[in-house]
Design an enzyme around this catalytic site. Sequence first.
Site, PDB file in Angstrom:
ATOM      1  N   GLY A  98      33.638  24.215  87.725  1.00 18.86           N
ATOM      2  CA  GLY A  98      33.097  23.572  86.519  1.00 18.86           C
ATOM      3  C   GLY A  98      32.324  22.334  86.928  1.00 18.86           C
ATOM      4  N   GLY A 100      31.793  19.013  87.721  1.00 17.50           N
ATOM      5  CA  GLY A 100      32.674  17.882  87.972  1.00 17.50           C
ATOM      6  C   GLY A 100      31.946  16.558  87.932  1.00 17.50           C
ATOM      7  N   ARG A 101      30.622  16.641  88.020  1.00 19.26           N
ATOM      8  CA  ARG A 101      29.858  15.379  87.994  1.00 19.26           C
ATOM      9  C   ARG A 101      28.486  15.592  87.388  1.00 19.26           C
ATOM     10  NH1 ARG A 101      27.353  14.474  93.894  1.00 19.26           N
ATOM     11  NH2 ARG A 101      27.087  16.651  94.466  1.00 19.26           N
ATOM     12  N   LYS A 121      22.993  14.653  86.851  1.00 21.56           N
ATOM     13  CA  LYS A 121      23.888  14.924  87.980  1.00 21.56           C
ATOM     14  C   LYS A 121      24.346  13.598  88.566  1.00 21.56           C
ATOM     15  CE  LYS A 121      23.874  17.562  92.338  1.00 21.56           C
ATOM     16  NZ  LYS A 121      23.074  18.488  93.165  1.00 21.56           N
ATOM     17  N   ASP A 133      35.046  11.683  91.904  1.00 19.33           N
ATOM     18  CA  ASP A 133      34.706  10.485  91.120  1.00 19.33           C
ATOM     19  C   ASP A 133      33.584  10.735  90.117  1.00 19.33           C
ATOM     20  OD1 ASP A 133      32.535  10.744  92.770  1.00 19.33           O
ATOM     21  OD2 ASP A 133      32.752   8.796  93.766  1.00 19.33           O
ATOM     22  N   GLY A 134      33.038  11.945  90.126  1.00 24.44           N
ATOM     23  CA  GLY A 134      31.979  12.260  89.164  1.00 24.44           C
ATOM     24  C   GLY A 134      30.640  11.625  89.498  1.00 24.44           C
ATOM     25  N   ARG A 191      25.341  30.466  86.634  1.00 23.62           N
ATOM     26  CA  ARG A 191      25.479  30.819  88.046  1.00 23.62           C
ATOM     27  C   ARG A 191      26.193  32.162  88.169  1.00 23.62           C
ATOM     28  NH1 ARG A 191      26.123  25.206  90.032  1.00 23.62           N
ATOM     29  NH2 ARG A 191      25.527  23.947  88.242  1.00 23.62           N
ATOM     30  N   ASP A 260      28.810  29.646  93.351  1.00 23.38           N
ATOM     31  CA  ASP A 260      28.564  28.659  92.291  1.00 23.38           C
ATOM     32  C   ASP A 260      27.205  27.981  92.471  1.00 23.38           C
ATOM     33  OD1 ASP A 260      30.226  27.743  94.560  1.00 23.38           O
ATOM     34  OD2 ASP A 260      29.881  25.752  93.738  1.00 23.38           O
ATOM     35  N   ASP A 270      21.013  23.539  93.492  1.00 21.26           N
ATOM     36  CA  ASP A 270      22.003  22.749  94.223  1.00 21.26           C
ATOM     37  C   ASP A 270      21.593  22.465  95.653  1.00 21.26           C
ATOM     38  OD1 ASP A 270      23.592  22.048  92.221  1.00 21.26           O
ATOM     39  OD2 ASP A 270      25.368  23.142  92.851  1.00 21.26           O
TER      40      ASP A 270
HETATM   41  P1  AMP Z   1      28.582  21.180  95.037  1.00 27.06           P
HETATM   42  O1  AMP Z   1      29.062  21.103  96.437  1.00 27.06           O
HETATM   43  O2  AMP Z   1      27.727  19.997  94.622  1.00 27.06           O
HETATM   44  O3  AMP Z   1      27.924  22.471  94.714  1.00 27.06           O
HETATM   45  O4  AMP Z   1      29.875  21.076  94.128  1.00 27.06           O
HETATM   46  C1  AMP Z   1      30.951  21.973  94.178  1.00 27.06           C
HETATM   47  C2  AMP Z   1      31.939  21.603  93.097  1.00 27.06           C
HETATM   48  O5  AMP Z   1      32.504  20.313  93.332  1.00 27.06           O
HETATM   49  C3  AMP Z   1      31.350  21.556  91.702  1.00 27.06           C
HETATM   50  O6  AMP Z   1      32.329  21.999  90.786  1.00 27.06           O
HETATM   51  C4  AMP Z   1      31.073  20.089  91.514  1.00 27.06           C
HETATM   52  O7  AMP Z   1      31.036  19.737  90.149  1.00 27.06           O
HETATM   53  C5  AMP Z   1      32.238  19.462  92.226  1.00 27.06           C
HETATM   54  N1  AMP Z   1      31.931  18.100  92.714  1.00 27.06           N
HETATM   55  C6  AMP Z   1      31.102  17.779  93.735  1.00 27.06           C
HETATM   56  N2  AMP Z   1      31.076  16.439  93.906  1.00 27.06           N
HETATM   57  C7  AMP Z   1      31.882  15.901  92.972  1.00 27.06           C
HETATM   58  C8  AMP Z   1      32.259  14.561  92.619  1.00 27.06           C
HETATM   59  N3  AMP Z   1      31.799  13.508  93.282  1.00 27.06           N
HETATM   60  N4  AMP Z   1      33.119  14.406  91.592  1.00 27.06           N
HETATM   61  C9  AMP Z   1      33.593  15.454  90.921  1.00 27.06           C
HETATM   62  N5  AMP Z   1      33.290  16.724  91.193  1.00 27.06           N
HETATM   63  C10 AMP Z   1      32.432  16.963  92.206  1.00 27.06           C
HETATM   64 MG    MG Z   2      27.182  23.337  93.201  1.00 26.94          MG
END
Ligand code: AMP
Ligand code: MG
Length: 495
Positions: A98, A100-101, A121, A133-134, A191, A260, A270
């Site tokens: 989901g 997360g940020r 983002k 930390d979002g 996705r 994803d 991404d």
């Molecule tokens: P990504 O590697 O950017 O494709 O992210 C993979 C998953 O980790 C996704 O669900 C993102 O929303 C979550 N995510 C990545 N970085 C963060 C962050 N700093 N805080 C919260 N969720 C994150």
């Molecule tokens: Mg991603």
Amino acid sequence: MMPCPTSPPVPLAGGWRLDHSYSRLPARCSAPASPTPAAAPRRVVLNRPLALEIGLDADTLARPENVGWSTGNTLPPGASPIAQAYAGHQFGRFTMLGDGRAILLGEQLTPRGARLDIQLKGAGRTPFSRGGDGRAALGPMLREHIISEAMHALGIPTTRSLAVAVTGEPVFRETPLPGAVLTRVATSHLRVGTIEWAAATGEPDLLRAVADHALQRHYPEHLLAERPYVALLRAVLERQAALVARWQHVGFVHGVMNTDNMALSGETIDYGPCAFMDAYHPGTVFSSIDHQGRYAYGNQPTIAHWDLSRLASALLPLLHTDEQAAVEIADEVLGTFPEIFRGRWLAGMRSKLGLFDEEPGDAVLIEDLSAILQEHGADFTNTFRDLSGETMTDADLAAGRTFQAWRTRWQERLARQPRGLADALDLMRRTNPAFIPRNHKVEEALAAATMGGDLSVLEKLVAVLAKPFAYDRHLPEFSAPPVSDGRVYQTYCGT
Ligand code: AMP
Ligand code: MG
């Protein structure tokens, strides 16, 4: 059930015209998520041509008092912020994820009739943040800006970058880094992992609603097909085959081809530890966490095929009521990937060599060149650029006898086609970029922006990359491969 259409909103201040078709899916598909206000927002990038294209008034957006929309401190009129649910196979392992940020503000209805997700983002925690930390750091958000806009200029389907703003707060990774928010524009953020998530809920109606939404959004021509979900699988497979072929043609290494990070629309999405290959080698990998080379340049087609098998598996309940029959359908569709990919790849490689027609020996001609490039560690982009200019400046390569023999074969092949050499060279110059976002130049721009606050290096790079086929520009600084000690071998997730 189809998402019920509502009357489109009228444009509001700044040109915003946001709709929310995804939010009309069952409530579990998303969670309300308000951006966390940033302490001291300051915009560092605004993509004016993109703003114009999607019906936004760039002058209004650019006003200092309007900086808030690009970090989520203020919401654009009509916004209804949510985080989307999805799952994903990350390095082969299934996880419920989901946003997360990332926070979806809504879908901008553009003057040209498109519906485009507007997403922040790095805008703070959401119900899907788990331990994160979002937030996002400035460097990776600027990297996404540079590379996604370069991909767009190369004619490769991609999400776009409308703006980057700093938050005025540090994010804590290995060291404190400046925090930032990227405003991402996408035909959708659906996705492969979105379908996997819906399948994992075990609710057939929910899976059907999400698949219908994907069809509605990206493949409406198949909504009334006899077998719409088979058509959906086939259509995503075709777009992904075409997309990854385009990546291979320009030497783009995505870096994290988890399910994803594979969009149902067929856009590149991404941008994490991605980069363009300099010296040709199929094993090229940049991601600091990809120890096995799972997502190396040469593996990308195989991984795309594997990711699509996850999509097929998630769609099984919709492919046929009988499970065995569903598996057979999925296998049949998946089995078409290698040939579709190879057709796309070969067509693009022929164009790169100035070939309009087809001869059975073309694949061998291309593969022999690849082997020579690999043996000499020759620069992928500049080899084709040099061939396109009928000159060979890579002295090592030009001096090699195997290369000379290959070039003679290629010239004989060109001479056999009815179209003349001028047409062939023209095709090559439209196909082979003179400028790609070379990693050492990207890193240089990021260092100037993040350490010294100097954006001029990035702006110059972005301007060069906006015209990647400008053969008349002699800018050796941007076309030269890195000298060996300047070569950047790794990019970090650093997200
Ligand atoms: P990504 O590697 O950017 O494709 O992210 C993979 C998953 O980790 C996704 O669900 C993102 O929303 C979550 N995510 C990545 N970085 C963060 C962050 N700093 N805080 C919260 N969720 C994150
Ligand atoms: Mg991603």
